[in-house]
Design a protein around this motif. Sequence first.
Motif, PDB file in Angstrom:
ATOM      1  N   ALA A   1       0.846  -1.195   0.000  1.00 12.78           N
ATOM      2  CA  ALA A   1       0.000   0.000   0.000  1.00 12.78           C
ATOM      3  C   ALA A   1       0.879   1.242   0.000  1.00 12.78           C
ATOM      4  CB  ALA A   1      -0.920   0.004   1.212  1.00 12.78           C
ATOM      5  N   VAL A   2       0.611   2.142  -0.953  1.00 12.85           N
ATOM      6  CA  VAL A   2       1.360   3.400  -1.056  1.00 12.85           C
ATOM      7  C   VAL A   2       0.364   4.530  -1.271  1.00 12.85           C
ATOM      8  CG1 VAL A   2       3.498   2.380  -1.928  1.00 12.85           C
ATOM      9  CG2 VAL A   2       1.695   3.011  -3.529  1.00 12.85           C
ATOM     10  N   SER A   3       0.720   5.716  -0.827  1.00 14.57           N
ATOM     11  CA  SER A   3      -0.173   6.864  -1.008  1.00 14.57           C
ATOM     12  C   SER A   3      -0.181   7.344  -2.453  1.00 14.57           C
ATOM     13  CB  SER A   3       0.227   8.004  -0.071  1.00 14.57           C
ATOM     14  OG  SER A   3       1.574   8.386  -0.304  1.00 14.57           O
ATOM     15  N   ASP A   4       0.921   7.136  -3.164  1.00 16.44           N
ATOM     16  CA  ASP A   4       1.045   7.559  -4.563  1.00 16.44           C
ATOM     17  C   ASP A   4       1.635   6.404  -5.358  1.00 16.44           C
ATOM     18  OD1 ASP A   4       1.607   8.672  -7.018  1.00 16.44           O
ATOM     19  OD2 ASP A   4       2.507  10.494  -6.201  1.00 16.44           O
ATOM     20  N   LEU A   5       0.850   5.822  -6.256  1.00 16.03           N
ATOM     21  CA  LEU A   5       1.301   4.650  -6.996  1.00 16.03           C
ATOM     22  C   LEU A   5       2.521   4.933  -7.875  1.00 16.03           C
ATOM     23  CD1 LEU A   5      -2.133   3.117  -8.054  1.00 16.03           C
ATOM     24  CD2 LEU A   5      -0.423   2.047  -6.577  1.00 16.03           C
ATOM     25  N   THR A   6       2.715   6.193  -8.266  1.00 21.05           N
ATOM     26  CA  THR A   6       3.868   6.507  -9.106  1.00 21.05           C
ATOM     27  C   THR A   6       5.176   6.391  -8.335  1.00 21.05           C
ATOM     28  OG1 THR A   6       3.702   8.888  -8.635  1.00 21.05           O
ATOM     29  CG2 THR A   6       2.485   8.043 -10.561  1.00 21.05           C
ATOM     30  N   ASN A   7       5.097   6.356  -7.007  1.00 24.26           N
ATOM     31  CA  ASN A   7       6.308   6.228  -6.198  1.00 24.26           C
ATOM     32  C   ASN A   7       6.714   4.775  -5.952  1.00 24.26           C
ATOM     33  OD1 ASN A   7       6.534   9.016  -5.919  1.00 24.26           O
ATOM     34  ND2 ASN A   7       5.292   9.056  -4.055  1.00 24.26           N
ATOM     35  N   LEU A   8       5.875   3.831  -6.363  1.00 29.35           N
ATOM     36  CA  LEU A   8       6.173   2.416  -6.155  1.00 29.35           C
ATOM     37  C   LEU A   8       7.028   1.908  -7.311  1.00 29.35           C
ATOM     38  CD1 LEU A   8       5.678  -0.182  -4.505  1.00 29.35           C
ATOM     39  CD2 LEU A   8       3.639  -0.565  -5.923  1.00 29.35           C
ATOM     40  N   THR A   9       8.184   1.348  -6.996  1.00 33.78           N
ATOM     41  CA  THR A   9       9.115   0.922  -8.034  1.00 33.78           C
ATOM     42  C   THR A   9       8.964  -0.563  -8.352  1.00 33.78           C
ATOM     43  OG1 THR A   9      10.873   0.351  -6.464  1.00 33.78           O
ATOM     44  CG2 THR A   9      10.784   2.646  -7.252  1.00 33.78           C
ATOM     45  N   PRO A  10       9.199  -0.948  -9.605  1.00 33.23           N
ATOM     46  CA  PRO A  10       9.167  -2.367  -9.967  1.00 33.23           C
ATOM     47  C   PRO A  10      10.167  -3.202  -9.172  1.00 33.23           C
ATOM     48  CG  PRO A  10       9.057  -1.010 -11.934  1.00 33.23           C
ATOM     49  CD  PRO A  10       9.346  -0.076 -10.788  1.00 33.23           C
ATOM     50  N   SER A  11      11.322  -2.623  -8.861  1.00 35.01           N
ATOM     51  CA  SER A  11      12.329  -3.389  -8.123  1.00 35.01           C
ATOM     52  C   SER A  11      11.830  -3.770  -6.730  1.00 35.01           C
ATOM     53  CB  SER A  11      13.636  -2.601  -8.025  1.00 35.01           C
ATOM     54  OG  SER A  11      13.432  -1.367  -7.347  1.00 35.01           O
ATOM     55  N   TYR A  12      11.081  -2.869  -6.094  1.00 33.39           N
ATOM     56  CA  TYR A  12      10.543  -3.186  -4.765  1.00 33.39           C
ATOM     57  C   TYR A  12       9.520  -4.321  -4.853  1.00 33.39           C
ATOM     58  CZ  TYR A  12       8.153  -2.847  -0.320  1.00 33.39           C
ATOM     59  OH  TYR A  12       7.603  -3.155   0.899  1.00 33.39           O
ATOM     60  N   VAL A  13       8.593  -4.218  -5.793  1.00 38.37           N
ATOM     61  CA  VAL A  13       7.580  -5.268  -5.937  1.00 38.37           C
ATOM     62  C   VAL A  13       8.253  -6.588  -6.310  1.00 38.37           C
ATOM     63  CG1 VAL A  13       5.468  -5.968  -7.133  1.00 38.37           C
ATOM     64  CG2 VAL A  13       5.862  -3.553  -6.607  1.00 38.37           C
ATOM     65  N   ALA A  14       9.292  -6.535  -7.142  1.00 40.90           N
ATOM     66  CA  ALA A  14      10.007  -7.750  -7.529  1.00 40.90           C
ATOM     67  C   ALA A  14      10.653  -8.421  -6.330  1.00 40.90           C
ATOM     68  CB  ALA A  14      11.056  -7.423  -8.585  1.00 40.90           C
ATOM     69  N   ARG A  15      11.193  -7.647  -5.408  1.00 35.89           N
ATOM     70  CA  ARG A  15      11.809  -8.241  -4.210  1.00 35.89           C
ATOM     71  C   ARG A  15      10.752  -8.979  -3.384  1.00 35.89           C
ATOM     72  NH1 ARG A  15      14.716  -3.366  -4.185  1.00 35.89           N
ATOM     73  NH2 ARG A  15      13.379  -2.443  -2.581  1.00 35.89           N
ATOM     74  N   VAL A  16       9.577  -8.347  -3.243  1.00 35.32           N
ATOM     75  CA  VAL A  16       8.499  -8.996  -2.499  1.00 35.32           C
ATOM     76  C   VAL A  16       8.062 -10.273  -3.212  1.00 35.32           C
ATOM     77  CG1 VAL A  16       6.128  -8.749  -1.659  1.00 35.32           C
ATOM     78  CG2 VAL A  16       7.708  -6.811  -1.528  1.00 35.32           C
ATOM     79  N   ALA A  17       7.891 -10.183  -4.526  1.00 31.39           N
ATOM     80  CA  ALA A  17       7.423 -11.331  -5.294  1.00 31.39           C
ATOM     81  C   ALA A  17       8.434 -12.468  -5.274  1.00 31.39           C
ATOM     82  CB  ALA A  17       7.138 -10.902  -6.732  1.00 31.39           C
ATOM     83  N   ASN A  18       9.694 -12.176  -5.483  1.00 33.23           N
ATOM     84  CA  ASN A  18      10.700 -13.231  -5.509  1.00 33.23           C
ATOM     85  C   ASN A  18      10.868 -13.887  -4.147  1.00 33.23           C
ATOM     86  OD1 ASN A  18      11.293 -13.095  -8.268  1.00 33.23           O
ATOM     87  ND2 ASN A  18      12.734 -11.407  -7.978  1.00 33.23           N
ATOM     88  N   ARG A  19      10.653 -13.117  -3.078  1.00 33.93           N
ATOM     89  CA  ARG A  19      10.654 -13.729  -1.730  1.00 33.93           C
ATOM     90  C   ARG A  19       9.517 -14.731  -1.599  1.00 33.93           C
ATOM     91  NH1 ARG A  19       7.544 -12.268   2.412  1.00 33.93           N
ATOM     92  NH2 ARG A  19       7.201 -10.139   1.628  1.00 33.93           N
ATOM     93  N   LEU A  20       8.335 -14.364  -2.084  1.00 27.89           N
ATOM     94  CA  LEU A  20       7.199 -15.268  -1.994  1.00 27.89           C
ATOM     95  C   LEU A  20       7.379 -16.485  -2.902  1.00 27.89           C
ATOM     96  CD1 LEU A  20       4.263 -12.684  -1.967  1.00 27.89           C
ATOM     97  CD2 LEU A  20       5.181 -13.963  -0.032  1.00 27.89           C
ATOM     98  N   LEU A  21       8.124 -16.316  -3.958  1.00 28.30           N
ATOM     99  CA  LEU A  21       8.419 -17.435  -4.858  1.00 28.30           C
ATOM    100  C   LEU A  21       9.501 -18.353  -4.303  1.00 28.30           C
ATOM    101  CD1 LEU A  21       8.415 -15.510  -8.264  1.00 28.30           C
ATOM    102  CD2 LEU A  21       6.758 -17.251  -7.563  1.00 28.30           C
ATOM    103  N   GLY A  22      10.131 -17.932  -3.198  1.00 27.56           N
ATOM    104  CA  GLY A  22      11.194 -18.741  -2.610  1.00 27.56           C
ATOM    105  C   GLY A  22      12.521 -18.585  -3.308  1.00 27.56           C
ATOM    106  N   SER A  23      12.693 -17.495  -4.067  1.00 32.25           N
ATOM    107  CA  SER A  23      13.917 -17.267  -4.797  1.00 32.25           C
ATOM    108  C   SER A  23      15.023 -16.801  -3.857  1.00 32.25           C
ATOM    109  CB  SER A  23      13.685 -16.217  -5.880  1.00 32.25           C
ATOM    110  OG  SER A  23      14.910 -15.842  -6.472  1.00 32.25           O
ATOM    111  N   ARG A  24      16.235 -17.172  -4.167  1.00 32.49           N
ATOM    112  CA  ARG A  24      17.392 -16.746  -3.374  1.00 32.49           C
ATOM    113  C   ARG A  24      17.906 -15.372  -3.814  1.00 32.49           C
ATOM    114  NH1 ARG A  24      21.087 -22.285  -2.999  1.00 32.49           N
ATOM    115  NH2 ARG A  24      19.524 -23.567  -1.909  1.00 32.49           N
ATOM    116  N   SER A  25      17.329 -14.846  -4.901  1.00 32.25           N
ATOM    117  CA  SER A  25      17.869 -13.602  -5.467  1.00 32.25           C
ATOM    118  C   SER A  25      17.214 -12.362  -4.929  1.00 32.25           C
ATOM    119  CB  SER A  25      17.711 -13.638  -6.986  1.00 32.25           C
ATOM    120  OG  SER A  25      16.338 -13.636  -7.348  1.00 32.25           O
ATOM    121  N   PHE A  26      16.181 -12.509  -4.057  1.00 32.29           N
ATOM    122  CA  PHE A  26      15.465 -11.305  -3.650  1.00 32.29           C
ATOM    123  C   PHE A  26      16.266 -10.527  -2.637  1.00 32.29           C
ATOM    124  CE2 PHE A  26      14.169 -14.160  -0.257  1.00 32.29           C
ATOM    125  CZ  PHE A  26      14.078 -13.340   0.835  1.00 32.29           C
TER     126      PHE A  26
END
Length: 245
Positions: free
Chosen positions: A220-245
Amino acid sequence: MQHLVADYTELWAPSPVLPLIQFAGAHSLVSTGIDHLELSKQLRERLQSFDSIVSWYGSTREEFRAAMLAINPRCVFHWALPRDLSLHATDFYAQQVGALSGLIPRIRVNQTGTRDTVVIHPFSGSKRKNWPLENYRELARLLDARVDWLAGPEEDLPEAHRFDNLAHVAAFLAGARLYIGNDSGITHLAAAVGVKTIAIFGPASPRIWVPRGENVELIAVSDLTNLTPSYVARVANRLLGSRSF
């Protein structure tokens, strides 16, 4: 609109959601003719035959409620969501019918198999709730899994999977390793079928609208333009069980 008796439940609802209804006989609300100014004799007799009617339809239309009660006095009306809602939408509806708060929606699906993919649905019912599509495309390049794009019939994404009803969408979601999407009905559907879900929220209140479930990760962010793909990717790769996050 719902008809409840000890051994039978009949549900009248919008056509798109009918394929998801598993606990009742389901009928298109519009096709019943309930919204016509003059109800047919057949429909009036059908309404009169119900032992109990619970309705969220027409709650703000006094004339409609009066007409329904004249046909069947065992009709109970509940209100749609108010603008000043202060509790989660699920709890609001549960409270109206005397159910417990904290309920988690569940939808069982006929899953045909699992895929080593991440489903991304980059749309919603409001453009202001959408994280930019170019951010989703950059996110897809950063994920440690193949991406299946998902879109509705009128959404502009040529490479996306599309389905003719929501039951097929639900089965498709359930077969993925992870789902990522905006504050949308499809994100709620993903959470309900149990797939790991990342829900990206901007202007709407997650306290009221976030999908519920132990597999839901809220960003959740107050301004969606401030959310970066790299941040979402870190969250996603953690949930995927990746060692690269």
